[in-house]
Design an enzyme around this catalytic site. Sequence first.
Site, PDB file in Angstrom:
ATOM      1  CG  ASP A   6     -28.352  22.358  35.226  1.00  0.00           C
ATOM      2  OD1 ASP A   6     -28.699  23.500  35.615  1.00  0.00           O
ATOM      3  OD2 ASP A   6     -28.651  21.893  34.105  1.00  0.00           O
ATOM      4  N   GLY A   8     -32.850  23.123  37.272  1.00  0.00           N
ATOM      5  CA  GLY A   8     -33.672  23.869  36.341  1.00  0.00           C
ATOM      6  C   GLY A   8     -35.122  23.896  36.782  1.00  0.00           C
ATOM      7  CE  LYS A  13     -29.482  17.229  32.229  1.00  0.00           C
ATOM      8  NZ  LYS A  13     -28.745  17.642  31.004  1.00  0.00           N
ATOM      9  N   GLY A 103     -28.912  34.108  34.693  1.00  0.00           N
ATOM     10  CA  GLY A 103     -29.146  32.835  35.354  1.00  0.00           C
ATOM     11  C   GLY A 103     -27.872  32.025  35.465  1.00  0.00           C
ATOM     12  CG  ASP A 105     -29.730  28.493  33.204  1.00  0.00           C
ATOM     13  OD1 ASP A 105     -29.567  29.664  33.635  1.00  0.00           O
ATOM     14  OD2 ASP A 105     -30.740  28.155  32.563  1.00  0.00           O
ATOM     15  NE  ARG A 106     -29.042  33.906  29.740  1.00  0.00           N
ATOM     16  CZ  ARG A 106     -29.391  35.192  29.710  1.00  0.00           C
ATOM     17  NH1 ARG A 106     -30.157  35.700  30.672  1.00  0.00           N
ATOM     18  NH2 ARG A 106     -28.963  35.971  28.741  1.00  0.00           N
ATOM     19  CG  ASP A 124     -29.910  25.731  27.614  1.00  0.00           C
ATOM     20  OD1 ASP A 124     -30.628  24.744  27.338  1.00  0.00           O
ATOM     21  OD2 ASP A 124     -29.337  25.864  28.704  1.00  0.00           O
TER      22      ASP A 124
END
Length: 248
Positions: A6, A8, A13, A103, A105-106, A124
């Site tokens: 992940d 960002g 991570k 995104g 992540d979303r 988030d």
Amino acid sequence: MYLIGDIGNTDIKICLFNKNLKLVRKIRLKTSLLNNNYLANNLKFINKYKSKITKVLISSVVPLAYKNIKKFIEKSIKINCIELKKLKLNNLLKIKVNKKQIGSDRLANAIAVIDKKRNFIVVDFGTATNFDVVVKNTYIGGILAPGVSLSLNTLSDKASLIPKIKLNKIKNVIGKNTTAAIRAGFYHGYSGLIDNIIKMIIKQSGKSFNIILTGGYSYLFKNSIKGKTIIKKDLTINGVLKAAVFSK
């Protein structure tokens, strides 16, 4: 084994899961420090498992960082590194908006919470404060607001007399000094923002929702939000893992 990432704007991570989906290793990196030496020093563990890793899947909102990590991983373990949005996700998640405008992540957060019976609002707390709305197994859209840390740092950077502070809960809304005034403004201001957006989502959709919080400041706002909320710390990583296992 699954190597899951992940990426960002602030943190990265990288997690390794075994075939039973149990976490074997978790590494947190700073996006701003990313270079080949930094990757070599922190990701050397993957060489130990390179014969066992069968899939590498990463969620990224920083294209250059993803490009560098992809190149490093593919050179190290000779396995294709795939970005989440490149997968066909139809069997996991129906998307009612332009996929290119969401995104990774979303999308990962939405994948992590979906089931066929319940509806979710995922909040988030990252560089931006994201609200994503999932109705059963369908992503219907979301809201983006300025991130808490980003706004707090911008305020202190741009205003000479505003100090850098750690944001805490504060009961009083009227501050008796600069630090208390900042904390009151951010804590009560963001609490109101979050509550109002959730209220409007419920009103405009006519549906009930489970509220899931994730990201750095989720612990701070959990009890300030009206209604029941659940904190899920590694929601994005779990969504990427779920996609790696069940997507085509």
